[in-house]
Every structure is written in structure tokens, then in C-alpha cells.
Enzyme design. Structure first.
Site, short mmCIF file in Angstrom:
data_model
loop_
_atom_site.label_atom_id
_atom_site.label_comp_id
_atom_site.label_asym_id
_atom_site.label_seq_id
_atom_site.Cartn_x
_atom_site.Cartn_y
_atom_site.Cartn_z
N TYR A 1 47.68 40.84 39.07
CA TYR A 1 46.40 40.65 38.38
C TYR A 1 46.50 39.69 37.21
CZ TYR A 1 44.32 44.69 40.86
OH TYR A 1 43.81 45.56 41.80
N TYR B 1 38.43 36.05 46.82
CA TYR B 1 37.93 37.07 45.91
C TYR B 1 36.54 36.62 45.50
CZ TYR B 1 37.46 40.46 42.16
OH TYR B 1 37.01 41.49 41.37
#
Length: 335
Positions: A300, A195
């Protein structure tokens, strides 16, 4: 071919279009280092929505104002001759991963158990390059050799270093915007991608949250580099609030991976040069086998669930983000 992608394919081979190509998502993706072997594609069979024209695809993080890597004179790597040296001798990169009892029976790696340094990865066999179960089931950081090391690019301890090795497709979902899936089968422990985004100071991150219409929505894209935060650390960069990665405006394909309360991926902190722990990588690995075409997801908030308590407070509930993952383990709210 979607109508909105035709312009790229018919016009961006012309030298006169260079300025226009810099803002083209497909041209940005084609510049990825691993794209020729492991392409990223974008497809929409649901509607006429296109990725935000202001968004930029990148294949490495960009440092924002006030963020700097460690100066060269303080950087260090191992001086091992090869990957075997890294695993069985005094490898600087693995100095925090000593494990004299960790034997990889499938690989047949027994070695000198009194001296063994533990790779995070299988080094032989069908699972070569995959995270070992002990690491995969933990929240421990991964320490890798890197471009400042002497062991060479073929060292087995350079999995994230080598970059994404699977083709990904960004696709339009029925009810959660864009999503990501793999075009090949993925095995448990396999590295997916990092990411990435703009690495910003905590002050800038707070400013962007405050500027967002809904602060919680901004947190979909912001990830704190807080794995090594410690108020007692001798490194002043780790004592205070951590840097954050903002993938809203620039990132790679993982920016489009959706949340699930029962995910098939997990983020691990990956460290190359130990002097750069404050800007460690966020590496996504598969935690189960994933068939080709299944949507990729990660949690998340990594299992942290305050939604039940917050949902009891009506003043908080109205601002909470409803979870649409649809899994049997759905917690109802993201935050």
C-alpha cells in the site's frame, strides 16, 4: 451456495426486480464488460459476513464533483496505421518512451535501432502482452495507445486499454477481512486489473479523511494520482495537489486486495491520452509468477517505511496501523 447469495440466484432473473437488482453485488458484477469470459466471483467459507450492502461494484472510475477530463478539442492520439507503425515510427503516444538501445531479444524485435520507440510490453512469443523486465523493475509510467488513436484495437500497445483478462475471486481471509486471488496461474509482468473508484479533488479527499473515525484507515482506500505532480509543470492541473481515487464506496475487485510488505503485485501509472495525465490509471501488474489460488497482494505504501521512527514515539504508535501480512519481510506497521 452461501445462504446470503441465494436471493440473487433465485429472484434476480425476474423483470419485476429491476430496482432491487441495481443494488445487488452479483448483478453489478455481471455487467462488467469482460465478465462473460473472465468472471469475478465472491466466496465466504469463514463466517457469515457479506460485502457491505452500500458498496457498489463498478468497472470504470467515476468522476466526483469538480473533476473533469480534458475537453475533446485538446485530446489527441496517434495517427499510426497499425501496431508496427506505433513501435517503429513517430508514435505520438510513445513520445516520452524513446529508447534506442532497448532490444527485445526474445521477441526478435531488433528493427531500426536509431528509430525504435520502446513499448512497455513484449510484443511476440510466450510473453506477449506482459511488461518487460526493464519497466517492471522500475517505477516508470506506462504510455499506451487508446480509443483516440488510429492504430486500432489490436495494437500491442493497448494492454490496460483492453481491460482485465483473468478471472478473479474475492474471498474471506482468516484475519484480514476480504482478499482476492486468481483462478488461473499468473505470469510475471501480466496485467491484473486497474484500481478504480471515485476520482475526487484533493479538498474532498482531505474532507473525507477528517470525517473518518481513524484517518489512517481511510488511507487504505485513497490513492493519490501524483505520478506527474510537478510544481514547475506548465500544466496547472499538475502543479498543485493531485486528484485522488477513493475506492471505499465504489470500485472493482482490486479494492479488496490486501497489503503485503512482500507483495506479488505492483501499481504502475498508465497514461492513455497525454492531456489526461492528471487522471492517469492505476494499473496492477504481477511482479513474480503467481500460482492459481495464491492471494494477490500489493504494498500500500510501495516500500516507504516510516514505522520504525514513528514507533519510537508513543503518541504516534497508538494510532499506527498494525500490519498483518505475515511475510518474513513484514515491517510491523503500515503507517
Amino acid at each position: 451456495m452461501e445462504e446470503w447469495s441465494k436471493h440473487h440466484f433465485f429472484h434476480h432473473g425476474k423483470p419485476s426486480r429491476e430496482a432491487e437488482k441495481r443494488n445487488c453485488h452479483w448483478c453489478q458484477i455481471r455487467r462488467f464488460k469482460t465478465h462473460p469470459e473472465f468472471p469475478v466471483t465472491i466466496i465466504n467459507r469463514m463466517d457469515q459476513i457479506v460485502p457491505d450492502p452500500e458498496f457498489r461494484f463498478i468497472d470504470h472510475s467515476v468522476f466526483g464533483a469538480g473533476v473533469e477530463p480534458t475537453k475533446d478539442e485538446f485530446r489527441s492520439g496517434c495517427d499510426c496505421e497499425d501496431g508496427m507503425d506505433c513501435q517503429y515510427r513517430d508514435c505520438h503516444c510513445l513520445q516520452e518512451m524513446y529508447d534506442s538501445e532497448d532490444v527485445d531479444e526474445e521477441d526478435g524485435d531488433y528493427g531500426d535501432l536509431t528509430q525504435r520507440k520502446s513499448y512497455a510490453y513484449h510484443t511476440h512469443g510466450t510473453k506477449k502482452g506482459h511488461l518487460r523486465s526493464k519497466v517492471l523493475e522500475s517505477r516508470e509510467p506506462i504510455y499506451e495507445c487508446h480509443d483516440g488513436c488510429s492504430c486500432g484495437p489490436d495494437c500491442p500497445n493497448r494492454v490496460v486499454e483492453r481491460g482485465r483478462q483473468i478471472p478473479l475471486q474475492i474471498f474471506r481471509t482468516p484475519n484480514r477481512g476480504w482478499g482476492v486471488r486468481s483462478m488461473v496461474d499468473i505470469k510475471r509482468g501480466q496485467f491484473i486489473d486497474k484500481y478504480i473508484g471515485e476520482v475526487i479533488t484533493p479538498q474532498e479527499a482531505d474532507r473525507r479523511r477528517a470525517r473518518s473515525d481513524i484517518a489512517q484507515r481511510k488511507d487504505v482506500y485513497l490513492f493519490a494520482l501524483d505520478k506527474f505532480s510537478d510544481p514547475d509543470s506548465p500544466d496547472e492541473r499538475l502543479r498543485g495537489p493531485p486528484l485522488e481515487v477513493d475506492g471505499e464506496f465504489m470500485s472493482g475487485p482490486t479494492r479488496f486486495i490486501n497489503h503485503s510488505c512482500d507483495p506479488n503485485l505492483r501499481i504502475f501509472a498508465r497514461v492513455g491520452d497525454h492531456a489526461d495525465k492528471h487522471i492517469h490509471d492505476l494499473a496492477l501488474f504481477a511482479i513474480v509468477d503467481i500460482p492459481k489460488g495464491d492471494e494477490l497482494t500489493f504494498d500500500y505504501v510501495d516500500g516507504v517505511d516510516d514505522s520504525e521512527n514513528d514507533a519510537l514515539d508513543p503518541t504516534k504508535k497508538k494510532d499506527m496501523t498494525v500490519c498483518l501480512c505475515g511475510s518474513s519481510k513484514c515491517r510491523g506497521f503500515l503507517w
